[in-house]
Design a protein around this motif. Structure first.
Motif, short mmCIF file in Angstrom:
data_model
loop_
_atom_site.label_atom_id
_atom_site.label_comp_id
_atom_site.label_asym_id
_atom_site.label_seq_id
_atom_site.Cartn_x
_atom_site.Cartn_y
_atom_site.Cartn_z
N VAL A 53 -54.98 24.40 0.39
CA VAL A 53 -53.77 25.02 0.94
C VAL A 53 -53.83 26.53 0.72
O VAL A 53 -53.54 27.32 1.62
N GLU A 54 -54.25 26.95 -0.46
CA GLU A 54 -54.40 28.38 -0.74
C GLU A 54 -55.48 29.00 0.15
O GLU A 54 -55.34 30.12 0.63
N ALA A 55 -56.56 28.27 0.38
CA ALA A 55 -57.62 28.75 1.27
C ALA A 55 -57.06 28.99 2.67
O ALA A 55 -57.35 30.01 3.31
N HIS A 56 -56.25 28.07 3.15
CA HIS A 56 -55.66 28.21 4.48
C HIS A 56 -54.71 29.41 4.53
O HIS A 56 -54.72 30.18 5.49
N ARG A 57 -53.94 29.59 3.49
CA ARG A 57 -53.04 30.75 3.42
C ARG A 57 -53.85 32.05 3.45
O ARG A 57 -53.47 33.02 4.10
N TYR A 58 -54.96 32.05 2.73
CA TYR A 58 -55.82 33.23 2.72
C TYR A 58 -56.36 33.52 4.12
O TYR A 58 -56.38 34.67 4.56
N LEU A 59 -56.77 32.48 4.83
CA LEU A 59 -57.24 32.66 6.20
C LEU A 59 -56.15 33.24 7.10
O LEU A 59 -56.42 34.07 7.97
#
Length: 72
Positions: A53-59
């Motif tokens: 989820v954090e990876a997606h937010r970073y993207l």
């Protein structure tokens, strides 16, 4: 002196992925490039899968330079 001539090449994945022979050739070319060290992916950040989820937010911030990797 002759100026350095830079070239930018683009690729349309749809021209390759729909043709099994072209896809095989492309995969072999890319693998050979990795094996020989001519192709080196740029990795911005690595996230464990638990932080997807954090990876997606970073993207979504569009701040990355390179690829985002999620490890299993």
């Amino acid at each position: 002196m002759i100026a350095r001539m830079l070239t930018i090449k683009g690729h349309n994945i749809w021209l390759t992925s729909g043709d099994p022979d072209r896809l095989k050739t492309a995969v072999e070319y890319i693998r050979r490039g990795f094996d020989e060290g001519r192709l080196k992916p740029v990795i911005d950040r690595v996230f464990p899968f638990e932080e997807i989820v954090e990876a997606h937010r970073y993207l979504e911030t569009n701040g990355q330079f390179g690829k985002i990797v999620a490890t299993l």
